[in-house]
Structures are given as C-alpha cells and as structure tokens.
Design a protein around this motif. Sequence first.
Motif, PDB file in Angstrom:
ATOM      1  N   PRO A   1      34.819  27.856  42.798  1.00 25.24           N
ATOM      2  CA  PRO A   1      35.982  27.373  42.030  1.00 25.24           C
ATOM      3  C   PRO A   1      36.705  28.522  41.342  1.00 25.24           C
ATOM      4  O   PRO A   1      36.121  29.583  41.098  1.00 25.24           O
ATOM      5  CB  PRO A   1      35.359  26.418  41.009  1.00 25.24           C
ATOM      6  CG  PRO A   1      33.940  26.821  40.900  1.00 25.24           C
ATOM      7  CD  PRO A   1      33.550  27.419  42.228  1.00 25.24           C
ATOM      8  N   ARG A   2      37.973  28.287  41.030  1.00 23.64           N
ATOM      9  CA  ARG A   2      38.828  29.290  40.380  1.00 23.64           C
ATOM     10  C   ARG A   2      39.285  28.786  39.018  1.00 23.64           C
ATOM     11  O   ARG A   2      39.443  27.586  38.818  1.00 23.64           O
ATOM     12  CB  ARG A   2      40.071  29.572  41.225  1.00 23.64           C
ATOM     13  CG  ARG A   2      39.833  30.004  42.664  1.00 23.64           C
ATOM     14  CD  ARG A   2      39.321  31.431  42.719  1.00 23.64           C
ATOM     15  NE  ARG A   2      39.169  31.890  44.080  1.00 23.64           N
ATOM     16  CZ  ARG A   2      39.863  32.897  44.588  1.00 23.64           C
ATOM     17  NH1 ARG A   2      40.755  33.520  43.880  1.00 23.64           N
ATOM     18  NH2 ARG A   2      39.649  33.280  45.819  1.00 23.64           N
ATOM     19  N   ASP A   3      39.537  29.734  38.110  1.00 22.56           N
ATOM     20  CA  ASP A   3      40.088  29.362  36.805  1.00 22.56           C
ATOM     21  C   ASP A   3      41.619  29.342  36.885  1.00 22.56           C
ATOM     22  O   ASP A   3      42.190  29.523  37.966  1.00 22.56           O
ATOM     23  CB  ASP A   3      39.559  30.279  35.701  1.00 22.56           C
ATOM     24  CG  ASP A   3      40.022  31.719  35.823  1.00 22.56           C
ATOM     25  OD1 ASP A   3      40.987  32.017  36.594  1.00 22.56           O
ATOM     26  OD2 ASP A   3      39.442  32.586  35.150  1.00 22.56           O
ATOM     27  N   GLN A   4      42.274  29.156  35.746  1.00 21.26           N
ATOM     28  CA  GLN A   4      43.743  29.050  35.733  1.00 21.26           C
ATOM     29  C   GLN A   4      44.427  30.344  36.150  1.00 21.26           C
ATOM     30  O   GLN A   4      45.560  30.318  36.609  1.00 21.26           O
ATOM     31  CB  GLN A   4      44.227  28.618  34.345  1.00 21.26           C
ATOM     32  CG  GLN A   4      43.873  27.169  34.034  1.00 21.26           C
ATOM     33  CD  GLN A   4      44.391  26.745  32.669  1.00 21.26           C
ATOM     34  OE1 GLN A   4      44.505  27.567  31.760  1.00 21.26           O
ATOM     35  NE2 GLN A   4      44.674  25.453  32.533  1.00 21.26           N
ATOM     36  N   GLN A   5      43.745  31.475  35.973  1.00 23.82           N
ATOM     37  CA  GLN A   5      44.316  32.764  36.398  1.00 23.82           C
ATOM     38  C   GLN A   5      43.944  33.110  37.835  1.00 23.82           C
ATOM     39  O   GLN A   5      44.233  34.189  38.318  1.00 23.82           O
ATOM     40  CB  GLN A   5      43.855  33.886  35.466  1.00 23.82           C
ATOM     41  CG  GLN A   5      44.506  33.868  34.091  1.00 23.82           C
ATOM     42  CD  GLN A   5      43.892  32.803  33.177  1.00 23.82           C
ATOM     43  OE1 GLN A   5      42.675  32.612  33.149  1.00 23.82           O
ATOM     44  NE2 GLN A   5      44.750  32.097  32.460  1.00 23.82           N
ATOM     45  N   ASN A   6      43.253  32.194  38.505  1.00 18.52           N
ATOM     46  CA  ASN A   6      42.847  32.326  39.905  1.00 18.52           C
ATOM     47  C   ASN A   6      41.645  33.257  40.106  1.00 18.52           C
ATOM     48  O   ASN A   6      41.417  33.740  41.206  1.00 18.52           O
ATOM     49  CB  ASN A   6      44.016  32.748  40.798  1.00 18.52           C
ATOM     50  CG  ASN A   6      43.814  32.293  42.231  1.00 18.52           C
ATOM     51  OD1 ASN A   6      43.172  31.277  42.485  1.00 18.52           O
ATOM     52  ND2 ASN A   6      44.332  33.048  43.172  1.00 18.52           N
ATOM     53  N   TYR A   7      40.879  33.505  39.050  1.00 17.56           N
ATOM     54  CA  TYR A   7      39.643  34.274  39.190  1.00 17.56           C
ATOM     55  C   TYR A   7      38.491  33.324  39.504  1.00 17.56           C
ATOM     56  O   TYR A   7      38.437  32.201  38.986  1.00 17.56           O
ATOM     57  CB  TYR A   7      39.317  35.051  37.914  1.00 17.56           C
ATOM     58  CG  TYR A   7      40.275  36.169  37.616  1.00 17.56           C
ATOM     59  CD1 TYR A   7      40.279  37.326  38.378  1.00 17.56           C
ATOM     60  CD2 TYR A   7      41.190  36.046  36.575  1.00 17.56           C
ATOM     61  CE1 TYR A   7      41.171  38.359  38.101  1.00 17.56           C
ATOM     62  CE2 TYR A   7      42.080  37.074  36.292  1.00 17.56           C
ATOM     63  CZ  TYR A   7      42.074  38.225  37.058  1.00 17.56           C
ATOM     64  OH  TYR A   7      42.956  39.246  36.791  1.00 17.56           O
ATOM     65  N   VAL A   8      37.549  33.777  40.329  1.00 15.61           N
ATOM     66  CA  VAL A   8      36.367  32.995  40.654  1.00 15.61           C
ATOM     67  C   VAL A   8      35.591  32.726  39.362  1.00 15.61           C
ATOM     68  O   VAL A   8      35.445  33.606  38.513  1.00 15.61           O
ATOM     69  CB  VAL A   8      35.478  33.752  41.666  1.00 15.61           C
ATOM     70  CG1 VAL A   8      34.114  33.109  41.820  1.00 15.61           C
ATOM     71  CG2 VAL A   8      36.183  33.844  43.011  1.00 15.61           C
ATOM     72  N   VAL A   9      35.082  31.499  39.239  1.00 13.65           N
ATOM     73  CA  VAL A   9      34.278  31.121  38.073  1.00 13.65           C
ATOM     74  C   VAL A   9      32.811  31.253  38.448  1.00 13.65           C
ATOM     75  O   VAL A   9      32.354  30.648  39.436  1.00 13.65           O
ATOM     76  CB  VAL A   9      34.586  29.666  37.637  1.00 13.65           C
ATOM     77  CG1 VAL A   9      33.680  29.246  36.478  1.00 13.65           C
ATOM     78  CG2 VAL A   9      36.051  29.519  37.259  1.00 13.65           C
ATOM     79  N   PHE A  10      32.084  32.047  37.683  1.00 13.24           N
ATOM     80  CA  PHE A  10      30.645  32.242  37.930  1.00 13.24           C
ATOM     81  C   PHE A  10      29.816  31.368  36.999  1.00 13.24           C
ATOM     82  O   PHE A  10      30.188  31.094  35.901  1.00 13.24           O
ATOM     83  CB  PHE A  10      30.253  33.719  37.741  1.00 13.24           C
ATOM     84  CG  PHE A  10      30.788  34.597  38.830  1.00 13.24           C
ATOM     85  CD1 PHE A  10      30.088  34.745  40.018  1.00 13.24           C
ATOM     86  CD2 PHE A  10      31.990  35.255  38.681  1.00 13.24           C
ATOM     87  CE1 PHE A  10      30.570  35.559  41.032  1.00 13.24           C
ATOM     88  CE2 PHE A  10      32.491  36.069  39.691  1.00 13.24           C
ATOM     89  CZ  PHE A  10      31.775  36.213  40.865  1.00 13.24           C
TER      90      PHE A  10
END
Length: 166
Positions: free
Chosen positions: A157-166
């Motif tokens: 999944p990605r956060d609002q800034q499009n970074y992968v969520v770990f």
Amino acid sequence: MDKVTLERIQKLHPLVRDEVKLIIKECDEVLTGRAKVRITQGLRSFEEQEKLYAIGRITSGKKVTNAKAGQSIHNYGLAVDICLIIDGKTASWDTVKDWDNDKVADWYECVKIFAKHGWDWGGNWKTFKDLPHFEKKTIPSKKGSVKTSWRKLLKMPRDQQNYVVF
C-alpha cells in the motif's frame, strides 16, 4: 553536503532520508581531500524508469538498466546513485582514484560506509554491475525489519505522498 544532494534526499522515502544524510556526511568526512559525494539519482518515477529502460531497446544508445517501471528500487525512493564532485565542480565516477592520498580509493571508502549502514552496492551484482548504485533492501518497521524486493514493493500500500507503507 551540496544543495543538489539535499534536494534529492528530500524526495527519498521518508524512512531513509536521515540515514542517507548521515551516510553522505560520513563519506564527506572520510574523504579529506578534493572529493565530496553527490547524489545523482534518488527517487525515480515509473515514467522516468520506462524512458531509461527504452534506451538501447527502443531508442538509440547503450542499455543503462534491465529494470522496467516498478522493477527498480529507485521507483520507491529506496536507492541512490552517486558520483564524486572534485574541487566543487567536476563529476567523477572513477572508482580507483585516491583524491585524499590515504592509500584507499575514495569510491571504496564510500562503499564501506554504505555497507556499514546496510545498503547493497550495485558493484557487487553478478551481472549488469552498477557502480554508482546503492539500495536499502531491509527496512525497519513497526513489525520488525522488512526485507524488500521490487516484487514486494510493487504490491504494498501507498500513503498520500505515494510512498510505500511499511
């Protein structure tokens, strides 16, 4: 640390930004001569990746990557490419030059520092060696360390800034 490097660090995945600043600081401290580290590439969009992948295949030139969009750790902000800036102006990818005359090639002094922090070096790859490339393959998370690969990252999944969520 120069402005270009700082700007590129700010676009990396938030989990590695401080670590990369520390690595570059340590590299610059150990390189007591004319060389300083510059990040030449950090986060790369899928579109940029496709353009690089096309070189030597669809467009003219020598192949620069075997990674399609989504297959590069750069696409997730977890990789950097570096060069050495000599005397504040000239970019160098010379892996054998010892600009500070300490009997150790400046490039390898940086390789050791990245390795100490758990970054993989593209110069150690069996095929398609990528000497300027370093990537973070194990990410600390709330659930413990996560060993990553582009296949895993692509599905995360990605956060609002499009970074992968770990």
